[in-house]
Design a protein around this motif. Structure first.
Motif, PDB file in Angstrom:
ATOM      1  N   VAL A  39      64.844  14.518  32.335  1.00 23.38           N
ATOM      2  CA  VAL A  39      63.621  13.853  33.038  1.00 23.38           C
ATOM      3  C   VAL A  39      63.275  12.700  31.956  1.00 23.38           C
ATOM      4  CG1 VAL A  39      61.152  14.249  33.016  1.00 23.38           C
ATOM      5  CG2 VAL A  39      62.747  16.213  33.160  1.00 23.38           C
ATOM      6  N   VAL A  46      57.230  18.171  38.093  1.00 21.89           N
ATOM      7  CA  VAL A  46      58.152  18.316  36.984  1.00 21.89           C
ATOM      8  C   VAL A  46      57.525  18.461  35.487  1.00 21.89           C
ATOM      9  CG1 VAL A  46      60.285  17.338  35.677  1.00 21.89           C
ATOM     10  CG2 VAL A  46      60.133  17.487  38.379  1.00 21.89           C
ATOM     11  N   THR A  81      61.892  11.684  37.544  1.00 19.39           N
ATOM     12  CA  THR A  81      60.707  11.411  36.574  1.00 19.39           C
ATOM     13  C   THR A  81      59.650  12.546  36.584  1.00 19.39           C
ATOM     14  OG1 THR A  81      59.750  10.474  38.641  1.00 19.39           O
ATOM     15  CG2 THR A  81      60.949   8.879  36.901  1.00 19.39           C
ATOM     16  N   ALA A  82      58.797  12.582  35.440  1.00 24.62           N
ATOM     17  CA  ALA A  82      58.061  13.739  35.412  1.00 24.62           C
ATOM     18  C   ALA A  82      56.947  13.905  36.634  1.00 24.62           C
ATOM     19  CB  ALA A  82      57.318  13.726  34.053  1.00 24.62           C
ATOM     20  N   MET A 111      58.722  21.071  32.553  1.00 26.12           N
ATOM     21  CA  MET A 111      59.644  20.575  31.868  1.00 26.12           C
ATOM     22  C   MET A 111      59.733  20.902  30.446  1.00 26.12           C
ATOM     23  SD  MET A 111      59.144  16.559  31.404  1.00 26.12           S
ATOM     24  CE  MET A 111      58.044  16.003  30.010  1.00 26.12           C
TER      25      MET A 111
END
Length: 191
Positions: free
Chosen positions: A73, A110, A51-52, A114
């Motif tokens: 993601v 992330v 997950t972000a 990302m």
């Protein structure tokens, strides 16, 4: 009250039984072989996701433990929202981000690094029926990417990875120039 479960009957293990396992990709392929021989199929190999909101340190740890260099993601409903690669995490971007935003490296998530979903190019599975390994290598070179996702009927169904293809070809495709297949391609590459 729980129902009573009776044990199932067991038998002795017979000699010379084989072990069921999914089909392994061939160890060595050539450019003219079917692209499906270098395809990572998510119906056979579970995709590694994150997950972000997780930190990039956690993402890198997850990659190392999973033996991958790319994480998909996803949001809370398990819909894909982006990609994060080991190269991105271990490159200059985290240092630059930490300096510019005055963050500690351990605070970088992330989401901050990302590649968002809107910037990701994918292949449609319907276009891969007669594709060869060489087509995928050429696609990766054109995209200047180490991977390309494949979608099928509204879902990400797998991916092609330059590292997997390189391993199966027995040479690093990222360090090679793709040969031109026509005079027009040769003229274009020279111009």
């Amino acid at each position: 009250m729980q129902p009573a479960y009776t044990p199932r009957n067991c038998i002795p293990l017979q000699a010379n039984l084989t072990i069921e396992r999914p089909e392994q990709p061939p160890e060595l392929v050539h450019f003219h072989d079917s692209a499906m021989q270098v395809f990572t199929d998510f119906t056979r190999v579970y995709p590694v996701t994150i997950t972000a909101d997780r930190t990039i340190d956690y993402a890198l740890h997850k990659m190392k433990n999973s033996g991958v260099r790319l994480l998909l993601v996803v949001d809370k409903k398990h819909r894909m929202i982006g990609l994060i690669s080991a190269d991105k995490i271990m490159g200059d971007d985290p240092v630059r981000l930490a300096r510019n935003k005055r963050l500690d490296h351990s605070q970088i998530t992330v989401a901050m690094l990302m590649q968002p979903q809107r910037g990701i190019q994918v292949l449609e599975s319907s276009h891969l029926r007669d594709a060869r390994v060489g087509h995928i290598v050429a696609t990766l070179h054109r995209l200047e990417q180490k991977y390309v996702l494949v979608v099928d009927h509204g879902a990400v169904s797998g991916l092609f990875s330059a590292s997997q293809i390189s391993k199966q070809l027995g040479r690093n495709i990222l360090e090679e120039e793709m040969p031109a297949h026509s005079l027009a391609e040769m003229v274009h590459s020279m111009g």
